[in-house]
Design a protein around this motif. Structure first.
Motif, mmCIF file in Angstrom:
data_model
loop_
_atom_site.group_PDB
_atom_site.id
_atom_site.type_symbol
_atom_site.label_atom_id
_atom_site.label_comp_id
_atom_site.label_asym_id
_atom_site.label_seq_id
_atom_site.Cartn_x
_atom_site.Cartn_y
_atom_site.Cartn_z
ATOM 1 N N VAL A 142 0.960 -1.177 -0.012
ATOM 2 C CA VAL A 142 -0.045 -0.020 -0.082
ATOM 3 C C VAL A 142 0.954 1.250 0.163
ATOM 4 N N ILE A 143 0.505 2.104 -0.975
ATOM 5 C CA ILE A 143 1.133 3.636 -0.597
ATOM 6 C C ILE A 143 -0.088 4.436 -0.332
ATOM 7 N N ASP A 144 -0.003 5.122 1.007
ATOM 8 C CA ASP A 144 -0.937 5.979 1.471
ATOM 9 C C ASP A 144 -0.349 7.241 1.292
ATOM 10 N N ALA A 145 -1.123 8.134 0.430
ATOM 11 C CA ALA A 145 -0.425 9.396 -0.072
ATOM 12 C C ALA A 145 -1.205 10.423 0.565
ATOM 13 N N PRO A 146 -0.296 11.558 1.230
ATOM 14 C CA PRO A 146 -1.134 12.351 1.832
ATOM 15 C C PRO A 146 -1.574 13.537 0.773
ATOM 16 N N LYS A 172 -5.984 13.663 -7.462
ATOM 17 C CA LYS A 172 -5.808 15.087 -7.822
ATOM 18 C C LYS A 172 -5.155 16.033 -6.731
ATOM 19 N N GLY A 173 -4.408 15.015 -5.777
ATOM 20 C CA GLY A 173 -3.648 16.169 -4.831
ATOM 21 C C GLY A 173 -4.571 16.000 -3.490
ATOM 22 N N ALA A 174 -5.683 15.314 -3.344
ATOM 23 C CA ALA A 174 -6.208 15.416 -2.065
ATOM 24 C C ALA A 174 -5.682 14.028 -1.284
ATOM 25 N N GLY A 175 -4.826 13.124 -1.815
ATOM 26 C CA GLY A 175 -4.376 11.962 -1.100
ATOM 27 C C GLY A 175 -5.427 10.870 -1.197
ATOM 28 N N GLY A 176 -4.739 9.801 -0.833
ATOM 29 C CA GLY A 176 -5.586 8.414 -0.554
ATOM 30 C C GLY A 176 -4.535 7.323 -0.738
ATOM 31 N N LYS A 177 -5.536 6.140 -0.502
ATOM 32 C CA LYS A 177 -4.972 4.897 -0.370
ATOM 33 C C LYS A 177 -4.606 4.237 -1.495
ATOM 34 N N TYR A 178 -3.551 3.656 -1.973
ATOM 35 C CA TYR A 178 -3.244 2.785 -3.363
ATOM 36 C C TYR A 178 -2.826 1.453 -2.971
ATOM 37 N N LEU A 179 -3.506 0.307 -3.382
ATOM 38 C CA LEU A 179 -3.224 -0.963 -3.330
ATOM 39 C C LEU A 179 -2.502 -1.478 -4.524
ATOM 40 N N PHE A 180 -1.212 -2.148 -4.358
ATOM 41 C CA PHE A 180 -0.705 -2.650 -5.757
ATOM 42 C C PHE A 180 -0.517 -4.171 -5.393
ATOM 43 N N THR A 220 5.316 17.305 4.144
ATOM 44 C CA THR A 220 4.244 16.533 3.231
ATOM 45 C C THR A 220 4.841 15.095 2.822
ATOM 46 N N ILE A 221 6.087 15.318 2.197
ATOM 47 C CA ILE A 221 6.666 13.939 1.984
ATOM 48 C C ILE A 221 6.773 12.913 3.135
ATOM 49 N N ARG A 222 7.039 13.533 4.248
ATOM 50 C CA ARG A 222 7.023 12.552 5.514
ATOM 51 C C ARG A 222 5.638 11.989 5.751
ATOM 52 N N LYS A 223 4.552 12.601 5.372
ATOM 53 C CA LYS A 223 3.344 12.072 5.624
ATOM 54 C C LYS A 223 2.847 10.738 4.609
ATOM 55 N N PHE A 224 3.611 10.491 3.751
ATOM 56 C CA PHE A 224 3.528 9.247 3.072
ATOM 57 C C PHE A 224 3.640 8.014 3.827
ATOM 58 N N LYS A 225 2.974 6.779 3.670
ATOM 59 C CA LYS A 225 3.326 5.725 4.264
ATOM 60 C C LYS A 225 3.255 4.663 3.255
ATOM 61 N N ILE A 226 4.223 3.673 3.553
ATOM 62 C CA ILE A 226 4.367 2.534 2.478
ATOM 63 C C ILE A 226 4.364 1.305 3.448
ATOM 64 N N TYR A 227 3.700 0.481 3.092
ATOM 65 C CA TYR A 227 3.579 -0.899 3.923
ATOM 66 C C TYR A 227 3.049 -2.144 3.395
ATOM 67 N N SER A 228 3.327 -3.401 3.805
ATOM 68 C CA SER A 228 2.918 -4.514 3.093
ATOM 69 C C SER A 228 0.990 -4.642 3.301
ATOM 70 N N TRP A 229 0.699 -5.092 2.468
ATOM 71 C CA TRP A 229 -0.944 -5.382 2.470
ATOM 72 C C TRP A 229 -1.239 -5.998 3.695
ATOM 73 N N ASN A 230 -0.464 -7.113 4.077
ATOM 74 C CA ASN A 230 -0.644 -7.922 5.165
ATOM 75 C C ASN A 230 -0.450 -7.217 6.447
ATOM 76 N N ASP A 231 0.103 -6.127 6.388
ATOM 77 C CA ASP A 231 0.393 -5.275 7.700
ATOM 78 C C ASP A 231 -0.555 -4.264 7.793
ATOM 79 N N ARG A 232 -1.526 -4.185 7.044
ATOM 80 C CA ARG A 232 -2.522 -2.991 6.991
ATOM 81 C C ARG A 232 -3.321 -2.839 8.421
ATOM 82 N N SER A 233 -3.598 -3.989 9.129
ATOM 83 C CA SER A 233 -4.046 -3.663 10.420
ATOM 84 C C SER A 233 -3.186 -3.219 11.644
ATOM 85 N N LYS A 234 -1.978 -3.416 11.196
ATOM 86 C CA LYS A 234 -0.890 -2.875 12.253
ATOM 87 C C LYS A 234 -0.560 -1.557 12.243
#
Length: 500
Positions: A142-146, A172-180, A220-234
């Motif tokens: 997951v990339i969680d974009a700010p 559109k710059g509003a941020g959101g979660k992307y699953l790959f 702004t950059i430091r608000k990004f989150k990248i993590y495994s889909w399996n770790d989404r609840s942690k």
């Protein structure tokens, strides 16, 4: 009667001429046939790579050696051109992992010239952030974009965008979660996520922060989150790693190691249908999935030469483009640097030369980087020649005029690059870079005059960028948020002009 006699005479002459012509053609045809038969029964065939001796129509042992060497060399040269996007990706990944010590899933941060010195044609103005991911080793992620002024996206091994993220992405710059998801996955329902399936095992996330305030850009950059889909609840924490001026390089190798990188990068990847013929060519050179890359002395010699010729061919293809549509304005030398479609396909063919030109010079591609969106994204224009059509060189002095009312919503910049390394041109002045965000001297009408040269030209204003004698250079002129007068071409850049 006189007219009849004339016509009869002309007809007779015509018949004689045709007869002579036919006889000559017969002789030529017979001669050609004889030559062909002679060449097939033992004569030498003269070629650009040596004489080839035939024995009763069969190539001699010496001819066979030459023919296979030439075949393998030609194939290696074409593989070099074909592989440039992938080798650019792999080189950047290896540099981040091995030279900078940044793990896959961590986010690197490039702030200034020292941080970006090993990168292909970076801008010096904005903060960059990169991260790599391997689906075979790390699974879906997951990339969680700010929200904020950011522009970038996720790219596959061929530097084809899977999606933009930020201003030119679906958020559109509003941020959101992307699953790959990995290659070959079935699409899944994941409420709250934008879901994409990657065509390759290895992927690269790259973004830039566009806020003019450096503090806000970094926050702004430091608000990004990248993590495994399996770790989404942690409670996952993304690790950010500033480069801190470490020396590094990601330029493509100019020896047999180029082909070693091709073999390494392709090993975990599924074969794409459009590349199967190239895979056949590679197999004949010992580059094959599931097999170690161990070229013998003959192939190593061929690879070393092909890497040099491939490099110079790439340089010619980038600085002296021979594909249609590269010139921006008639009778000027400015060219579109990025002419690569997102899928790298034209209507009837894969954009082999266009993508080789761009990915020899640069890294990354996205909707925003194509320069086609009014008010958003970036335009990349380049030139390697002055107004007179001569190469730009560090020993000469030049003047460059930027007309008033540049068509940008955000800002423009011009950055000079070393034409061999394609990295930033670095002098004791610092970065060879100037932008409308900096404190530049403007003319009364708002236009800007910029000067280049090994020493400051006489009469130049403070807008002076130093160059180095003995080094060729080329600039990128970037428009951030291009506006109408760029697209309708009523606003045009001037050519760079030598100061005699």
């Amino acid at each position: 009667m006189k007219h009849k006699t004339k016509i009869t005479g002309l007809l007779s002459l015509l018949i004689v001429t045709i007869t002579i012509s036919c006889n000559q053609k017969e002789k030529v045809a017979t001669s050609n046939t004889d030559n062909t038969e002679q060449k097939q029964t033992g004569d030498n065939i003269v070629t650009r790579f040596g004489d080839l001796k035939l024995e009763s129509g069969y190539p001699s042992e010496d001819a066979i050696t030459k023919l296979y060497d030439e075949r393998d060399f030609q194939r290696a040269c074409q593989i070099h051109t074909w592989a440039l996007p992938m080798v650019g990706f792999h080189g950047l990944h290896l540099a981040q992992r091995d030279q900078l010590g940044i793990k896959d899933g961590e986010i690197s941060m490039f702030f200034d010239l020292k941080d970006k010195s090993g990168m292909l044609t970076p801008n010096i103005t904005t903060l960059y952030a990169f991260s790599f991911w391997n689906f075979d080793k790390q699974g879906a992620f997951v990339i969680d974009a700010p929200a904020g002024l950011i522009a970038g996206g996720l790219l596959d091994l061929w530097q084809q965008p899977i999606t933009d993220i930020g201003q030119t992405g679906p958020d559109k710059g509003a941020g959101g979660k992307y699953l790959f998801l990995p290659p070959g996955s079935k699409m899944i329902a994941a409420p709250g996520y934008r879901v994409y399936i990657s065509p390759t095992v290895q992927v690269w996330f790259g973004t830039r922060a566009l806020d003019p305030n450096p503090k806000i850009a970094e926050e702004t950059i430091r608000k990004f989150k990248i993590y495994s889909w399996n770790d989404r609840s942690k409670a996952t924490v993304t690790n950010f790693v500033p480069v801190n001026g470490k020396a590094w390089t990601s330029a493509q190798p100019t020896d047999a190691n180029y082909f070693k990188m091709v073999a390494e990068a392709l090993e975990p990847e599924p074969v794409q249908t459009r590349d199967r013929v190239i895979y056949g060519m590679m197999a004949s050179l010992g580059i094959e999935k599931g097999k170690a890359f161990q070229p013998d002395e003959r192939l190593t010699k061929i690879f070393n030469e092909a890497a040099i010729v491939g490099e110079l061919t790439a340089r010619a293809n980038a600085y002296e483009k021979r594909f249609d549509g590269s010139i921006v304005w008639k009778d000027k030398h400015w060219e579109y640097a990025n002419m690569v479609e997102l899928n790298q396909e034209d209507s009837n063919y894969t954009q082999l030369d266009q993508r080789a030109s761009w990915f020899y010079e640069a890294i990354g591609n996205s909707t925003g980087m194509q320069g086609r969106i009014l008010g958003f994204g970036q335009v990349y224009l380049e030139t390697s020649k002055d107004k007179a059509g001569k190469w730009l060189v560090g020993s000469k002095s030049y003047h460059f005029h930027v007309p008033a009312n540049a068509p940008v919503k955000q800002f423009w910049s011009i950055t000079l690059y070393d034409n061999v390394t394609r990295g930033p041109l670095v002098t004791d002045q610092g970065s060879a870079d100037m932008s409308s965000r900096k404190d530049i001297e403007k003319n009364a009408d708002g236009s800007v005059d910029i000067y280049f040269g090994p020493t400051k030209p006489k009469g130049a204003n403070k807008n002076y960028i130093k160059t180095l004698p003995g080094k060729g250079w080329f600039p990128y002129f970037r428009f951030y948020g291009p506006t109408e007068t760029y697209f309708d071409k009523t606003w045009q850049l001037e050519d760079i002009e030598e100061i005699k």
